[in-house]
Design an enzyme around this catalytic site. Structure first.
Site, PDB file in Angstrom:
ATOM      1  N   VAL A 113       0.870  -1.175   0.000  1.00  0.00           N
ATOM      2  CA  VAL A 113       0.000   0.000   0.000  1.00  0.00           C
ATOM      3  C   VAL A 113       0.907   1.224   0.000  1.00  0.00           C
ATOM      4  CG1 VAL A 113      -1.997  -1.043   1.119  1.00  0.00           C
ATOM      5  CG2 VAL A 113      -0.176  -0.090   2.526  1.00  0.00           C
ATOM      6  N   SER A 114       0.408   2.313  -0.600  1.00  0.00           N
ATOM      7  CA  SER A 114       1.255   3.490  -0.800  1.00  0.00           C
ATOM      8  C   SER A 114       1.146   4.525   0.308  1.00  0.00           C
ATOM      9  CB  SER A 114       0.918   4.154  -2.139  1.00  0.00           C
ATOM     10  OG  SER A 114      -0.455   4.467  -2.200  1.00  0.00           O
ATOM     11  N   THR A 115       0.154   4.445   1.166  1.00  0.00           N
ATOM     12  CA  THR A 115       0.040   5.385   2.281  1.00  0.00           C
ATOM     13  C   THR A 115      -0.331   4.634   3.536  1.00  0.00           C
ATOM     14  OG1 THR A 115      -2.326   5.857   2.063  1.00  0.00           O
ATOM     15  CG2 THR A 115      -0.839   7.122   0.656  1.00  0.00           C
ATOM     16  N   VAL A 124       4.850   1.553   1.705  1.00  0.00           N
ATOM     17  CA  VAL A 124       5.705   2.659   1.266  1.00  0.00           C
ATOM     18  C   VAL A 124       5.167   3.232  -0.020  1.00  0.00           C
ATOM     19  CG1 VAL A 124       7.806   1.726   2.297  1.00  0.00           C
ATOM     20  CG2 VAL A 124       7.195   1.088  -0.022  1.00  0.00           C
TER      21      VAL A 124
END
Length: 200
Positions: A8-10, A35
């Site tokens: 996941v990016s957030t 990240v």
């Protein structure tokens, strides 16, 4: 063996959806990262790639979970294929262990190379057009014509050190030498040898 990778990016997002899908797909091991996709360092992905062996398959929930860009995605999957490792994306129903899955990635690879070729051609065409109009590539010059004349006059006058010329013209020492290289008259090495090259 199926090895899963989730990202996941957030920190506001959750891995639960991906983890449940990877588990349902039969992954016996799942590595994960929380990240930004643009980050070079992804320890979870590095762990998964190090764990894989020939005959295994790396599984992701969606293509963008693996690759930062299309090029990075293709490079990663190509590297896996060369090592005898398969790749599977659940959402896109892509499986490189099948003939149809391999065909899809060959098409992706061809499209990526086509895009790179177009970029190179556009760049070359732009440079050619700029040269035809009297412009050259690279950074613009730091001085206008009046400043260049002042620089040469100060240098030819032999009354100022390079350090003093830098202050008077308002430029750094490397810039002075750049313009001296462009000077039509040869550089007076005796002047430089009197300590000018090192400043005072």
């Amino acid at each position: 063996m199926l090895v899963g990778y989730a990202r996941v990016s957030t920190h506001d997002q959750t891995l639960d959806l991906q983890l449940d899908a990877l588990k349902a797909a039969g992954c016996s091991k799942v590595s994960q990262d929380t990240v930004s996709g643009a980050k070079e360092s992804r320890p979870g992905l590095e762990e998964a790639l190090a764990y894989l062996r020939p005959g295994d398959t790396l599984v992701v929930w969606r293509l963008d979970r693996l690759g930062r860009t299309l090029r990075h995605l293709i490079e990663t999957v190509t590297d896996l294929e060369e090592k005898g490792i398969g790749f599977k994306s659940l959402q896109e129903s892509i499986d490189t262990t099948t003939s149809s899955g391999k065909l899809i990635f060959h098409v992706f690879s061809a499209l990526a190379e086509f895009e790179r070729s177009l970029i190179r051609e556009r760049t070359q065409a732009g440079l050619t057009a700029a040269r035809a109009r009297g412009r050259k590539g690279g950074r613009p010059r730091k001085l206008d014509s009046a400043q260049v004349r002042l620089l040469y006059q100060l240098y030819d006058g032999k009354e100022h050190t390079i350090a003093e010329i830098c202050k008077l013209v308002g430029i750094a020492r490397p810039t002075v030498y750049e313009y001296l290289k462009l000077k039509p008259v040869s550089v007076n090495h005796d002047f430089i040898g009197q300590g000018v090259g090192h400043g005072r």
